[in-house]
Design a protein around this motif. Structure first.
Motif, PDB file in Angstrom:
ATOM      1  N   ALA A 102     -19.600  82.409 -51.470  1.00 27.68           N
ATOM      2  CA  ALA A 102     -19.748  81.505 -50.321  1.00 27.68           C
ATOM      3  C   ALA A 102     -21.175  81.547 -49.782  1.00 27.68           C
ATOM      4  N   PHE A 103     -21.964  82.528 -50.215  1.00 20.73           N
ATOM      5  CA  PHE A 103     -23.325  82.683 -49.693  1.00 20.73           C
ATOM      6  C   PHE A 103     -24.389  82.303 -50.718  1.00 20.73           C
ATOM      7  N   GLY A 104     -24.009  81.479 -51.691  1.00 24.19           N
ATOM      8  CA  GLY A 104     -24.969  80.982 -52.672  1.00 24.19           C
ATOM      9  C   GLY A 104     -25.068  81.892 -53.876  1.00 24.19           C
ATOM     10  N   PRO A 105     -25.539  81.349 -55.013  1.00 24.31           N
ATOM     11  CA  PRO A 105     -25.607  82.138 -56.247  1.00 24.31           C
ATOM     12  C   PRO A 105     -26.694  83.208 -56.184  1.00 24.31           C
ATOM     13  N   VAL A 106     -26.487  84.283 -56.957  1.00 25.00           N
ATOM     14  CA  VAL A 106     -27.548  85.257 -57.196  1.00 25.00           C
ATOM     15  C   VAL A 106     -28.372  84.725 -58.366  1.00 25.00           C
ATOM     16  N   ARG A 107     -29.665  85.032 -58.382  1.00 32.00           N
ATOM     17  CA  ARG A 107     -30.525  84.596 -59.490  1.00 32.00           C
ATOM     18  C   ARG A 107     -30.878  85.786 -60.392  1.00 32.00           C
ATOM     19  N   ASN A 108     -30.998  85.487 -61.684  1.00 37.36           N
ATOM     20  CA  ASN A 108     -31.279  86.536 -62.666  1.00 37.36           C
ATOM     21  C   ASN A 108     -32.768  86.896 -62.625  1.00 37.36           C
ATOM     22  N   PRO A 109     -33.106  88.178 -62.418  1.00 40.73           N
ATOM     23  CA  PRO A 109     -34.525  88.560 -62.338  1.00 40.73           C
ATOM     24  C   PRO A 109     -35.326  88.222 -63.603  1.00 40.73           C
ATOM     25  N   TRP A 110     -34.633  88.041 -64.733  1.00 36.27           N
ATOM     26  CA  TRP A 110     -35.346  87.707 -65.972  1.00 36.27           C
ATOM     27  C   TRP A 110     -35.678  86.224 -66.053  1.00 36.27           C
ATOM     28  N   ALA A 111     -34.981  85.399 -65.317  1.00 39.81           N
ATOM     29  CA  ALA A 111     -35.224  83.949 -65.321  1.00 39.81           C
ATOM     30  C   ALA A 111     -34.494  83.409 -64.098  1.00 39.81           C
ATOM     31  N   LEU A 112     -35.262  83.018 -63.099  1.00 38.40           N
ATOM     32  CA  LEU A 112     -34.647  82.722 -61.796  1.00 38.40           C
ATOM     33  C   LEU A 112     -33.763  81.473 -61.813  1.00 38.40           C
TER      34      LEU A 112
END
Ligand code: GLN
Length: 489
Positions: free
Chosen positions: A131-141
């Motif tokens: 509900a608080f938005g996706p997490v982004r992958n540190p290897w490719a945002l």
């Protein structure tokens, strides 16, 4: 830095716990706006804790996690600290008690810096259901970190904390670990107390660590494992010193490869996995083919069993006892109990959670129970027997963790079946209660991490960790940091 490096520095007083904690908080400040890995950061609480550790060096001199900053998935209860399961339903929920794992971490000297983002109620494979938005992958945002412990995986991969706790119902520790290039361990069902874990599917849920090294995973498991009077499903099985099992010697190890199951997977993933097995073979391990004839049914079985259990577990969010309650619709004078329930659940839950409550209620309903739920439980037993037979001949079973490297955010979210198929290799361990670990084993041509999964015998985490550690000794994957996070992306 690893857990081991941090805690040795704190124990020897080369660094203060406060100094270590400030550094971690500064890294979170810099990177979290891009990663969205944390739902809540508890800077003051963490610094107060670190000060208390520095004030009593004698008390913490032998503590296994002395002064180590850690993050905790936001479905694990923390007394006085908001615990949301990334759901609107629990957006303002502040638990009056700590999960057993939280208490054990703190007793071992860890400093909790915050609560990590995840899929809502730990349902998903990409962390896009928060509900608080996706997490982004540190290897490719622009890519998913994997789910559901995506915030925990991203936090460790980006070096924000050396360890983060996750929970794994069908792969949610191992799959994000694989897609973010870190180590993720799902212990045996019953090895770690689930008291204070917000339940998803109770016959499948386990808590475990995400770390940079296998040694750190072994160290953390030693802190978490063991019986707990507050969780009747926690096992009395003795807890060995897992770090002592890491001898580097795998000459007696027999590793099973379920070749039939691996047909049709991504070429880069399968090459990375085969190269990893060559490394173990070169260290003296024996590679053996194994048959797991029912493993191909694991995904449908998992989605019947887990949704059935989830529909029951989530019945408690009714607007009365916990969290969110919808206010009456404007213009309605009398809200009935029924309409309050309905509106609370309609507004409090996101679309994936609703889909699963519908599916789970359906498979448990009179008339369909035998055809779906009962059948799924029967096939679950066949899957479990396949593994028991395999483990009569081998010590670990190897396969990829995820059939592909991280996909782009948005790429799969509109197709639930495609999303569910990302769990094909991870759900069997939960259905059969077995321990499993994911270790980094390479990169795709686009420089996205790939994970090797090893599954072990029930309560034999020691062998699993020994084999994974031996592999790690001969490779450098986990020592490579993700590209520098820059504010321009
Ligand atoms: N991807 C699986 C699901 O969506 C597993 C989730 C988990 O392990 N919590 O249910």
């Amino acid at each position: 830095m690893t857990i081991l490096e941090v805690r040795d520095a704190v124990r020897s007083r080369a660094r203060s716990a406060v100094d270590v904690c400030r550094d971690a908080l500064a890294r979170i400040d810099t990177s979290n706006p891009q990663l969205n890995a944390f739902n809540t950061v508890v800077a003051d609480r963490a610094l107060a804790r670190a000060e208390a550790i520095d004030a009593e060096p004698d008390r913490w001199r032998d503590a296994p996690l002395a002064g180590v900053p850690v993050a905790v998935k936001d479905n694990l209860c923390t007394r006085g600290v908001r615990t949301t399961a990334s759901s609107r339903m629990l957006e303002h929920y502040v638990p009056p008690y700590d999960a057993t794992v939280v208490a054990r971490l703190e007793r071992a000297g860890a400093v909790i810096v915050g609560k990590t983002n995840c899929d809502e109620f730990a349902m998903g494979s990409s962390n896009e259901n928060s509900a608080f938005g996706p997490v982004r992958n540190p290897w490719a945002l622009d890519r998913i970190p994997g789910g559901t412990s995506g915030g925990s995986a991203a936090a460790v991969a980006a070096g924000l904390t050396p360890m983060a706790l996750g929970s794994d119902t069908g792969g949610s520790i191992r799959q994000p670990a694989a897609l973010c290039g870190v180590v993720g361990l799902k212990p045996t069902y019953g090895r770690v107390s689930r008291y204070g874990l917000i339940a998803h599917a109770s016959s499948l849920d386990q808590i475990g660590p995400l770390t940079r090294t296998v040694h750190d995973a072994a160290l953390t498991l030693g802190v978490l494992a063991g019986p707990d009077a507050a969780d009747a499903t926690s096992a009395a099985e003795p807890v060995p010193d897992y770090t002592e099992a890491l001898t580097g010697d795998v000459r007696d190890a027999r590793i099973g490869i379920p070749r039939a199951l691996l047909e049709g997977i991504d070429g880069e993933v399968s090459r990375a996995m085969m190269a990893a097995l060559d490394v173990l073979h070169a260290r003296g391990a024996t590679l053996v083919d194994v048959e797991l004839p029912h493993a191909k049914y694991a995904t449908p079985v998992y989605y019947l069993v887990s949704t059935a259990e989830a529909s029951s577990n989530l019945a408690r969010y009714d607007g009365v006892r916990y969290g969110f309650r919808a206010s009456p619709e404007p213009g309605t004078r009398n809200q009935t109990l029924q309409s309050m329930y309905a509106q609370t659940r309609a507004h409090g839950f996101g679309p994936e959670v609703k889909r699963r409550i519908m599916l789970g209620t359906y498979v448990l309903s009179a008339g369909y129970y035998d055809a779906y739920y009962l059948k799924a439980q029967q096939v679950r037993t066949l899957i479990l027997r396949d593994y028991d037979q395999a483990f009569a001949h081998v010590d670990v079973v190897a396969m990829p963790t995820s059939p592909t490297p991280a996909v782009r955010i948005g790429e799969r979210i509109s197709d639930p079946v495609q999303m569910y198929l990302m769990d094909v290799f991870t759900v069997s361990a939960n259905l059969s209660g077995l321990p499993a670990i994911s270790v980094p084993c390479g990169f795709s041509s686009g420089r996205l991490p790939i994970g090797l999964q090893l599954m072990g015998r029930r309560f034999d985490e020691a062998t699993l960790l020994r084999v994974a550690d031996a592999y790690e000794r001969d490779t450098t994957w986990s020592k490579q940091p993700p590209p520098l996070l820059t504010s321009s992306r």
